[in-house]
Design a protein around this motif. Structure first.
Motif, PDB file in Angstrom:
ATOM      1  N   UNK A 100      97.506 -12.562  13.405  1.00 36.80           N
ATOM      2  CA  UNK A 100      97.746 -13.804  14.157  1.00 36.80           C
ATOM      3  C   UNK A 100      98.340 -14.909  13.280  1.00 36.80           C
ATOM      4  N   UNK A 101      97.984 -14.915  11.996  1.00 33.65           N
ATOM      5  CA  UNK A 101      98.470 -15.953  11.083  1.00 33.65           C
ATOM      6  C   UNK A 101      99.877 -15.683  10.546  1.00 33.65           C
ATOM      7  N   UNK A 102     100.345 -14.463  10.674  1.00 33.03           N
ATOM      8  CA  UNK A 102     101.626 -14.077  10.062  1.00 33.03           C
ATOM      9  C   UNK A 102     102.812 -14.731  10.772  1.00 33.03           C
ATOM     10  N   UNK A 103     103.866 -14.988   9.991  1.00 34.91           N
ATOM     11  CA  UNK A 103     105.134 -15.444  10.580  1.00 34.91           C
ATOM     12  C   UNK A 103     105.957 -14.250  11.051  1.00 34.91           C
ATOM     13  N   UNK A 104     105.843 -13.143  10.296  1.00 41.10           N
ATOM     14  CA  UNK A 104     106.583 -11.910  10.592  1.00 41.10           C
ATOM     15  C   UNK A 104     105.608 -10.743  10.635  1.00 41.10           C
ATOM     16  N   UNK A 105     105.702  -9.911  11.667  1.00 40.50           N
ATOM     17  CA  UNK A 105     104.936  -8.661  11.724  1.00 40.50           C
ATOM     18  C   UNK A 105     105.902  -7.529  11.403  1.00 40.50           C
ATOM     19  N   UNK A 106     105.593  -6.779  10.346  1.00 46.34           N
ATOM     20  CA  UNK A 106     106.485  -5.700   9.901  1.00 46.34           C
ATOM     21  C   UNK A 106     105.772  -4.365  10.092  1.00 46.34           C
ATOM     22  N   UNK A 107     106.247  -3.585  11.052  1.00 46.01           N
ATOM     23  CA  UNK A 107     105.691  -2.260  11.325  1.00 46.01           C
ATOM     24  C   UNK A 107     106.348  -1.225  10.422  1.00 46.01           C
ATOM     25  N   UNK A 108     105.570  -0.220  10.054  1.00 45.79           N
ATOM     26  CA  UNK A 108     106.108   0.902   9.268  1.00 45.79           C
ATOM     27  C   UNK A 108     105.802   2.196  10.024  1.00 45.79           C
ATOM     28  N   UNK A 109     105.077   3.122   9.424  1.00 46.13           N
ATOM     29  CA  UNK A 109     104.739   4.397  10.086  1.00 46.13           C
ATOM     30  C   UNK A 109     103.416   4.182  10.813  1.00 46.13           C
ATOM     31  N   UNK A 110     103.416   4.274  12.148  1.00 45.71           N
ATOM     32  CA  UNK A 110     102.243   3.839  12.921  1.00 45.71           C
ATOM     33  C   UNK A 110     101.694   4.936  13.833  1.00 45.71           C
ATOM     34  N   UNK A 111     101.845   6.188  13.430  1.00 47.63           N
ATOM     35  CA  UNK A 111     101.347   7.305  14.231  1.00 47.63           C
ATOM     36  C   UNK A 111      99.899   7.664  13.878  1.00 47.63           C
ATOM     37  N   UNK A 112      99.471   8.859  14.287  1.00 47.12           N
ATOM     38  CA  UNK A 112      98.094   9.333  14.062  1.00 47.12           C
ATOM     39  C   UNK A 112      97.064   8.379  14.661  1.00 47.12           C
ATOM     40  N   UNK A 118     101.428   1.526  24.421  1.00 48.84           N
ATOM     41  CA  UNK A 118     100.720   0.422  25.099  1.00 48.84           C
ATOM     42  C   UNK A 118     100.380  -0.699  24.119  1.00 48.84           C
ATOM     43  N   UNK A 119      99.915  -0.336  22.935  1.00 48.87           N
ATOM     44  CA  UNK A 119      99.518  -1.352  21.959  1.00 48.87           C
ATOM     45  C   UNK A 119     100.705  -1.913  21.181  1.00 48.87           C
ATOM     46  N   UNK A 120     101.819  -1.184  21.177  1.00 47.17           N
ATOM     47  CA  UNK A 120     103.060  -1.752  20.620  1.00 47.17           C
ATOM     48  C   UNK A 120     103.551  -2.866  21.545  1.00 47.17           C
ATOM     49  N   UNK A 121     103.547  -2.602  22.841  1.00 47.73           N
ATOM     50  CA  UNK A 121     103.986  -3.610  23.816  1.00 47.73           C
ATOM     51  C   UNK A 121     103.103  -4.859  23.757  1.00 47.73           C
ATOM     52  N   UNK A 122     101.818  -4.669  23.475  1.00 50.60           N
ATOM     53  CA  UNK A 122     100.855  -5.769  23.443  1.00 50.60           C
ATOM     54  C   UNK A 122     101.198  -6.810  22.360  1.00 50.60           C
ATOM     55  N   UNK A 123     101.875  -6.369  21.293  1.00 53.03           N
ATOM     56  CA  UNK A 123     102.239  -7.271  20.192  1.00 53.03           C
ATOM     57  C   UNK A 123     103.132  -8.414  20.683  1.00 53.03           C
ATOM     58  N   UNK A 124     103.854  -8.174  21.766  1.00 52.90           N
ATOM     59  CA  UNK A 124     104.739  -9.215  22.327  1.00 52.90           C
ATOM     60  C   UNK A 124     103.969 -10.483  22.700  1.00 52.90           C
ATOM     61  N   UNK A 125     102.667 -10.348  22.997  1.00 50.41           N
ATOM     62  CA  UNK A 125     101.851 -11.511  23.387  1.00 50.41           C
ATOM     63  C   UNK A 125     101.765 -12.549  22.266  1.00 50.41           C
ATOM     64  N   UNK A 126     101.952 -12.128  21.017  1.00 52.37           N
ATOM     65  CA  UNK A 126     101.866 -13.050  19.877  1.00 52.37           C
ATOM     66  C   UNK A 126     103.129 -13.880  19.703  1.00 52.37           C
ATOM     67  N   UNK A 127     104.217 -13.455  20.366  1.00 50.45           N
ATOM     68  CA  UNK A 127     105.486 -14.191  20.315  1.00 50.45           C
ATOM     69  C   UNK A 127     105.965 -14.429  18.872  1.00 50.45           C
ATOM     70  N   UNK A 128     105.911 -13.385  18.067  1.00 51.81           N
ATOM     71  CA  UNK A 128     106.361 -13.469  16.670  1.00 51.81           C
ATOM     72  C   UNK A 128     107.501 -12.488  16.441  1.00 51.81           C
ATOM     73  N   UNK A 129     108.395 -12.782  15.485  1.00 51.84           N
ATOM     74  CA  UNK A 129     109.438 -11.809  15.139  1.00 51.84           C
ATOM     75  C   UNK A 129     108.809 -10.527  14.590  1.00 51.84           C
ATOM     76  N   UNK A 185     109.298  -4.525  26.691  1.00 53.19           N
ATOM     77  CA  UNK A 185     108.394  -5.670  26.565  1.00 53.19           C
ATOM     78  C   UNK A 185     108.507  -6.309  25.176  1.00 53.19           C
ATOM     79  N   UNK A 186     108.508  -5.464  24.127  1.00 49.21           N
ATOM     80  CA  UNK A 186     108.530  -5.981  22.755  1.00 49.21           C
ATOM     81  C   UNK A 186     109.931  -5.905  22.166  1.00 49.21           C
ATOM     82  N   UNK A 187     110.449  -7.053  21.777  1.00 48.74           N
ATOM     83  CA  UNK A 187     111.729  -7.081  21.077  1.00 48.74           C
ATOM     84  C   UNK A 187     111.445  -6.940  19.582  1.00 48.74           C
ATOM     85  N   UNK A 188     112.231  -6.153  18.892  1.00 54.82           N
ATOM     86  CA  UNK A 188     112.046  -5.999  17.451  1.00 54.82           C
ATOM     87  C   UNK A 188     113.366  -5.648  16.790  1.00 54.82           C
ATOM     88  N   UNK A 189     113.458  -6.004  15.503  1.00 54.50           N
ATOM     89  CA  UNK A 189     114.617  -5.630  14.697  1.00 54.50           C
ATOM     90  C   UNK A 189     114.267  -4.357  13.944  1.00 54.50           C
TER      91      UNK A 189
END
Length: 428
Positions: A100-112, A118-129, A185-189
């Motif tokens: 919640x405190x981050x300016x940027x959320x950087x995803x890497x390998x998120x399996x297993x 569903x939880x990737x889409x949920x990140x959009x609620x934070x409205x962060x890049x 739902x979630x925009x990401x670069x």
């Protein structure tokens, strides 16, 4: 100060974990407030955070990881060795204070069982890049991590060659649909570590309209560095009068992804070509988990097992005269970068992101894809090279110019600033 939080399934376990940890260190060295949070923490590094705050949560996480692997056997063809992830388990990350405190959320390998659609889409609620580094193909397929020649990801998957029930509306198509809904739902670069990965993303049906930047991984060039060959061989306990080939994990002769069979065939050919000179060649293999089931190579071979210490690993790269990687598909394999950083030329097939690092007959040899004869040509070329010192210098320089910590950190910071500016905020 710019705050970045990196999310990865594991802490330094596998190439993606190492890439995440190395990028985090590189960003810290540039004055960025960078943190890593993992789904399951193996190590004891206090700087690596985890979503499992107590033993019960950690046990549950481990159980879901194991359960996914066991349940997957019901759906995947029994002889399939291609990694495939399902979307049965996932966890929410948006209530974590560091996220919640981050300016940027950087995803890497998120399996297993970490971030399902569903939880990737949920990140959009934070409205962060959000930036997502693709360490393999899974984010834009219906489940597989390695595609080989399959082009179903260009459409909507389905009729998956890895599934027992391969139908138009099979599990791979349904997973594709789940991802499609989440990505709306979630925009990401997207950070693509290699030109091959960037091209794959651009042809993917799931990634249309997304921003894609080619941003390579980095490594610690102060650890992975050249050492005098003779001195390095002595320290590693290797003969100083032999030509040493080094290679990485070889699970078995049947393994597809790592191309072990081609290495075996190439070495047989090399022995025939060298004749009496073959006695001057030795092979060293690291990363094997045991010596059961390992292939019989035609040259004297030492199996080092898993090397968990980077200084020891760097020593063996520096001691080797050449590194062999017969992999048939790889994004931007760390073994290649590590070897070059240690001044050791690389022989590899022309595949994946390897040509971003290996320049043909400059710092190594790019063999024709799946040609054992061409791979043997590469081995013979490096053995007979008239100026090995120059070859070693060029290998090191490639990494310093293109993949050093400072170079890669600054490229990531530029992307972060660009995304923040687009969102309407700016941080130094």
């Amino acid at each position: 100060m710019l705050k970045v939080v990196h999310l990865n399934t594991y802490d330094g376990n596998g190439g993606a974990g190492r890439a995440c940890m190395r990028l985090n260190r590189a960003l810290l060295s540039q004055g960025i407030d960078s943190k890593v949070i993992v789904h399951y923490k193996f190590g004891k590094n206090p700087q690596v955070l985890t979503f499992n705050s107590n033993p019960v949560q950690k046990a549950y996480t481990a159980a879901t990881i194991i359960l996914e692997r066991l349940r997957a056997k019901k759906y995947l063809k029994p002889l399939s060795r291609t990694p495939f992830s399902f979307t049965w388990f996932g966890r929410s990350v948006i209530h974590n204070q560091e996220v919640k405190n981050a300016d940027i959320i950087h995803l890497h390998w998120v399996n297993h069982g970490f971030l399902d659609p569903r939880h990737i889409a949920e990140i959009a609620k934070l409205n962060k890049p959000v930036v997502w580094t693709f360490h393999d193909s899974n984010a834009f397929t219906g489940g597989c991590h390695v595609r080989y020649t399959c082009d179903h990801y260009m459409r909507q998957c389905g009729n998956c060659p890895l599934l027992i029930e391969a139908l138009e509306n099979d599990l791979s198509h349904r997973i594709w649909q789940q991802k499609h809904e989440a990505y709306k739902v979630l925009d990401f670069a997207i950070a693509a570590p290699s030109s091959w990965m960037k091209q794959s993303v651009l042809t993917s049906s799931l990634m249309r309209g997304k921003l894609v930047k080619q941003l390579p991984n980095t490594l610690e060039t102060a650890i992975f560095k050249p050492i005098d060959k003779e001195q390095a061989k002595q320290q590693a306990g290797l003969p100083t009068d032999k030509f040493i080939f080094l290679s990485g994990f070889m699970p078995s002769r049947k393994d597809l992804h790592k191309g072990t069979q081609y290495l075996l065939e190439s070495m047989e050919l090399l022995k025939q070509r060298l004749g009496a000179e073959a006695d001057q060649i030795e092979l060293v293999v690291f990363g094997n988990r045991g010596t059961e089931g390992v292939p019989d190579f035609p040259f004297k071979t030492s199996f080092l097992g898993t090397i968990n210490n980077d200084e020891q690993l760097a020593l063996h790269y520096a001691a080797a005269d050449a590194f062999l990687i017969p992999s048939l598909e790889d994004n931007l394999p760390y073994t290649v970068m590590e070897s070059l950083a240690c001044g050791t030329p690389v022989i590899a097939f022309t595949t994946g992101g390897i040509p971003d690092m290996v320049k043909h007959e400059h710092n190594g040899y790019l063999a024709t894809y799946r040609s054992s004869e061409s791979f043997t040509d590469g081995m013979e070329w490096v053995i007979r090279h008239p100026d090995s010192d120059k070859l070693q210098q060029q290998a090191r320089q490639t990494v310093m110019d293109t993949f050093s910590e400072e170079v890669i950190a600054k490229k990531h910071i530029e992307l972060y600033q660009e995304l923040l500016k687009h969102k309407g905020g700016s941080h130094v």
